[in-house]
Motif scaffolding. Structure first.
Motif, PDB file in Angstrom:
ATOM      1  N   GLY A 122      38.843  12.559  24.811  1.00  0.00           N
ATOM      2  CA  GLY A 122      37.701  13.273  24.245  1.00  0.00           C
ATOM      3  C   GLY A 122      36.359  12.833  24.807  1.00  0.00           C
ATOM      4  N   GLY A 123      36.383  11.965  25.816  1.00  0.00           N
ATOM      5  CA  GLY A 123      35.156  11.565  26.482  1.00  0.00           C
ATOM      6  C   GLY A 123      34.592  10.222  26.077  1.00  0.00           C
ATOM      7  N   ALA A 124      35.225   9.534  25.143  1.00  0.00           N
ATOM      8  CA  ALA A 124      34.731   8.214  24.734  1.00  0.00           C
ATOM      9  C   ALA A 124      35.144   7.166  25.764  1.00  0.00           C
ATOM     10  CB  ALA A 124      35.280   7.838  23.362  1.00  0.00           C
ATOM     11  N   ASN A 125      34.334   6.123  25.883  1.00  0.00           N
ATOM     12  CA  ASN A 125      34.716   5.022  26.771  1.00  0.00           C
ATOM     13  C   ASN A 125      34.698   3.676  26.061  1.00  0.00           C
ATOM     14  OD1 ASN A 125      32.027   4.173  26.693  1.00  0.00           O
ATOM     15  ND2 ASN A 125      31.535   5.018  28.706  1.00  0.00           N
ATOM     16  N   ARG A 126      34.564   3.727  24.723  1.00  0.00           N
ATOM     17  CA  ARG A 126      34.536   2.492  23.936  1.00  0.00           C
ATOM     18  C   ARG A 126      35.063   2.763  22.533  1.00  0.00           C
ATOM     19  NH1 ARG A 126      32.465  -2.327  22.796  1.00  0.00           N
ATOM     20  NH2 ARG A 126      31.016  -2.561  21.069  1.00  0.00           N
ATOM     21  N   MET A 127      35.831   1.800  21.995  1.00  0.00           N
ATOM     22  CA  MET A 127      36.357   1.898  20.631  1.00  0.00           C
ATOM     23  C   MET A 127      35.940   0.641  19.884  1.00  0.00           C
ATOM     24  SD  MET A 127      38.310   3.787  18.532  1.00  0.00           S
ATOM     25  CE  MET A 127      39.581   4.701  19.390  1.00  0.00           C
ATOM     26  N   THR A 128      35.461   0.819  18.649  1.00  0.00           N
ATOM     27  CA  THR A 128      35.078  -0.313  17.820  1.00  0.00           C
ATOM     28  C   THR A 128      35.787  -0.228  16.475  1.00  0.00           C
ATOM     29  OG1 THR A 128      33.155   0.802  16.848  1.00  0.00           O
ATOM     30  CG2 THR A 128      32.786  -0.429  18.902  1.00  0.00           C
ATOM     31  N   LEU A 129      35.705  -1.311  15.724  1.00  0.00           N
ATOM     32  CA  LEU A 129      36.275  -1.349  14.382  1.00  0.00           C
ATOM     33  C   LEU A 129      35.689  -2.529  13.637  1.00  0.00           C
ATOM     34  CD1 LEU A 129      38.613  -3.831  14.173  1.00  0.00           C
ATOM     35  CD2 LEU A 129      39.759  -2.269  15.727  1.00  0.00           C
ATOM     36  N   ARG A 130      35.913  -2.545  12.341  1.00  0.00           N
ATOM     37  CA  ARG A 130      35.542  -3.661  11.481  1.00  0.00           C
ATOM     38  C   ARG A 130      36.806  -4.060  10.743  1.00  0.00           C
ATOM     39  NH1 ARG A 130      29.869  -1.849   8.762  1.00  0.00           N
ATOM     40  NH2 ARG A 130      30.020  -3.958   7.913  1.00  0.00           N
ATOM     41  N   VAL A 131      37.037  -5.364  10.636  1.00  0.00           N
ATOM     42  CA  VAL A 131      38.221  -5.873   9.953  1.00  0.00           C
ATOM     43  C   VAL A 131      37.801  -7.089   9.142  1.00  0.00           C
ATOM     44  CG1 VAL A 131      38.940  -7.262  11.959  1.00  0.00           C
ATOM     45  CG2 VAL A 131      40.649  -6.585  10.258  1.00  0.00           C
ATOM     46  N   LEU A 132      38.389  -7.236   7.965  1.00  0.00           N
ATOM     47  CA  LEU A 132      38.061  -8.396   7.136  1.00  0.00           C
ATOM     48  C   LEU A 132      38.604  -9.661   7.791  1.00  0.00           C
ATOM     49  CD1 LEU A 132      38.691  -6.918   3.583  1.00  0.00           C
ATOM     50  CD2 LEU A 132      36.503  -7.326   4.723  1.00  0.00           C
ATOM     51  N   GLY A 133      37.819 -10.710   7.732  1.00  0.00           N
ATOM     52  CA  GLY A 133      38.167 -11.956   8.388  1.00  0.00           C
ATOM     53  C   GLY A 133      39.492 -12.546   7.963  1.00  0.00           C
ATOM     54  N   GLY A 151      31.286  -9.809  16.988  1.00  0.00           N
ATOM     55  CA  GLY A 151      30.335 -10.312  16.003  1.00  0.00           C
ATOM     56  C   GLY A 151      31.032 -10.604  14.693  1.00  0.00           C
ATOM     57  N   VAL A 152      30.435 -11.461  13.919  1.00  0.00           N
ATOM     58  CA  VAL A 152      30.966 -11.798  12.605  1.00  0.00           C
ATOM     59  C   VAL A 152      29.808 -11.815  11.615  1.00  0.00           C
ATOM     60  CG1 VAL A 152      32.157 -13.532  11.199  1.00  0.00           C
ATOM     61  CG2 VAL A 152      32.835 -13.196  13.594  1.00  0.00           C
ATOM     62  N   LEU A 153      29.947 -11.039  10.562  1.00  0.00           N
ATOM     63  CA  LEU A 153      28.981 -11.064   9.465  1.00  0.00           C
ATOM     64  C   LEU A 153      29.562 -11.995   8.410  1.00  0.00           C
ATOM     65  CD1 LEU A 153      28.185  -7.234   9.293  1.00  0.00           C
ATOM     66  CD2 LEU A 153      26.929  -9.020  10.510  1.00  0.00           C
ATOM     67  N   ARG A 154      29.102 -13.219   8.394  1.00  0.00           N
ATOM     68  CA  ARG A 154      29.647 -14.260   7.519  1.00  0.00           C
ATOM     69  C   ARG A 154      29.393 -13.934   6.048  1.00  0.00           C
ATOM     70  NH1 ARG A 154      32.563 -16.734  10.973  1.00  0.00           N
ATOM     71  NH2 ARG A 154      31.579 -17.484  12.842  1.00  0.00           N
ATOM     72  N   GLY A 155      30.452 -14.037   5.264  1.00  0.00           N
ATOM     73  CA  GLY A 155      30.340 -13.833   3.828  1.00  0.00           C
ATOM     74  C   GLY A 155      29.808 -12.474   3.430  1.00  0.00           C
ATOM     75  N   GLU A 156      30.084 -11.456   4.211  1.00  0.00           N
ATOM     76  CA  GLU A 156      29.526 -10.118   3.991  1.00  0.00           C
ATOM     77  C   GLU A 156      30.025  -9.468   2.697  1.00  0.00           C
ATOM     78  OE1 GLU A 156      27.165  -6.757   5.311  1.00  0.00           O
ATOM     79  OE2 GLU A 156      27.137  -8.904   5.681  1.00  0.00           O
ATOM     80  N   PHE A 157      31.254  -9.796   2.298  1.00  0.00           N
ATOM     81  CA  PHE A 157      31.836  -9.202   1.092  1.00  0.00           C
ATOM     82  C   PHE A 157      32.275 -10.293   0.125  1.00  0.00           C
ATOM     83  CE2 PHE A 157      32.688  -6.151   4.548  1.00  0.00           C
ATOM     84  CZ  PHE A 157      31.995  -5.070   4.048  1.00  0.00           C
ATOM     85  N   PHE A 158      32.178  -9.989  -1.170  1.00  0.00           N
ATOM     86  CA  PHE A 158      32.675 -10.884  -2.208  1.00  0.00           C
ATOM     87  C   PHE A 158      33.872 -10.186  -2.831  1.00  0.00           C
ATOM     88  CE2 PHE A 158      32.653 -12.879  -6.442  1.00  0.00           C
ATOM     89  CZ  PHE A 158      32.658 -14.215  -6.039  1.00  0.00           C
ATOM     90  N   LEU A 159      35.064 -10.657  -2.502  1.00  0.00           N
ATOM     91  CA  LEU A 159      36.313 -10.015  -2.922  1.00  0.00           C
ATOM     92  C   LEU A 159      37.192 -11.019  -3.658  1.00  0.00           C
ATOM     93  CD1 LEU A 159      37.110  -8.186   0.445  1.00  0.00           C
ATOM     94  CD2 LEU A 159      36.055  -7.196  -1.596  1.00  0.00           C
ATOM     95  N   VAL A 164      34.076 -13.139   1.988  1.00  0.00           N
ATOM     96  CA  VAL A 164      34.950 -12.789   3.110  1.00  0.00           C
ATOM     97  C   VAL A 164      34.090 -12.267   4.252  1.00  0.00           C
ATOM     98  CG1 VAL A 164      36.857 -11.298   3.855  1.00  0.00           C
ATOM     99  CG2 VAL A 164      36.823 -12.190   1.513  1.00  0.00           C
ATOM    100  N   ASP A 165      34.403 -12.731   5.460  1.00  0.00           N
ATOM    101  CA  ASP A 165      33.680 -12.285   6.650  1.00  0.00           C
ATOM    102  C   ASP A 165      34.061 -10.857   7.032  1.00  0.00           C
ATOM    103  OD1 ASP A 165      32.722 -14.875   6.766  1.00  0.00           O
ATOM    104  OD2 ASP A 165      34.003 -15.479   8.438  1.00  0.00           O
ATOM    105  N   ASP A 166      33.102 -10.161   7.626  1.00  0.00           N
ATOM    106  CA  ASP A 166      33.327  -8.845   8.212  1.00  0.00           C
ATOM    107  C   ASP A 166      33.306  -9.058   9.728  1.00  0.00           C
ATOM    108  OD1 ASP A 166      33.576  -6.109   8.588  1.00  0.00           O
ATOM    109  OD2 ASP A 166      31.503  -5.651   8.047  1.00  0.00           O
ATOM    110  N   VAL A 167      34.442  -8.827  10.376  1.00  0.00           N
ATOM    111  CA  VAL A 167      34.577  -9.103  11.802  1.00  0.00           C
ATOM    112  C   VAL A 167      34.449  -7.793  12.579  1.00  0.00           C
ATOM    113  CG1 VAL A 167      36.079 -10.058  13.594  1.00  0.00           C
ATOM    114  CG2 VAL A 167      36.073 -11.067  11.296  1.00  0.00           C
TER     115      VAL A 167
END
Length: 175
Positions: A122-133, A151-159, A164-167
């Motif tokens: 479909g024309g994309a040349n990059r794929m990204t995602l976010r996953v819990l640490g 990148g890592v967003l340290r302590g981004e969520f309180f679960l 929990v980090d957002d990676v």
């Protein structure tokens, strides 16, 4: 020695509106604090598809279940991360689920590869995602498929009583 039945590999297809109920059930059945930041879904349940979750954003895996019937084994949702033209070369995975009965059969890997191929086509040349640490199985799968931590967003969520980090992960879709 007892014969072991090994189901065939899964097939992947675009989702359609008639998948709504089955995808909703799968989404509720696979909900886990390992990967979900939203609270556990409670009745009355909303439709799976809505203005922000469209069939054209999903690929569905079908496979033979324990009863020998073909059913939805999983899905992956891939969207443009922003509406900006300068970001149109990027796609982002915003959901991946595999039914319990289909785990360990390569369904997630198959969906991930199909999503990357479809995005590239479909024309994309990059794929990204976010996953819990703390989601080690998902992180291992993504790394095995060429994604790297960007990148890592340290302590981004309180679960469930802890931070929990957002990676943030990404990969090139170049062949």
């Amino acid at each position: 020695m007892q014969e072991i039945h090994i189901p065939p590999a899964c097939s992947v297809r675009p989702a359609n509106l008639s998948d709504d109920d089955a995808l909703g059930e799968l989404d509720r059945a696979t909900w886990s604090p390992l990967h979900a930041v939203m609270p556990r879904p409670q009745p009355p349940y909303s439709p799976f598809f809505d203005d922000r979750h469209l069939p054209e954003d999903l690929l569905v895996a079908e496979a033979e279940n324990e009863e020998g019937e073909t059913g939805i084994a999983g899905y992956i949702r891939v969207v443009s991360p922003t509406p900006l033209p300068c970001n149109s070369h990027v796609r982002q995975i915003q959901g991946l689920a595999v039914a319990d009965w289909a785990r360990g059969r390569g369904v997630a890997r198959t969906l991930l590869r199909a999503a990357c191929a479809a995005a590239r086509d479909g024309g994309a040349n990059r794929m990204t995602l976010r996953v819990l640490g703390h989601n080690a199985p998902a992180r291992a799968l993504y790394e095995a498929e060429g994604f790297v931590v960007e990148g890592v967003l340290r302590g981004e969520f309180f679960l469930e009583g802890r931070y929990v980090d957002d990676v943030l992960m990404g990969r090139s879709l170049a062949p």
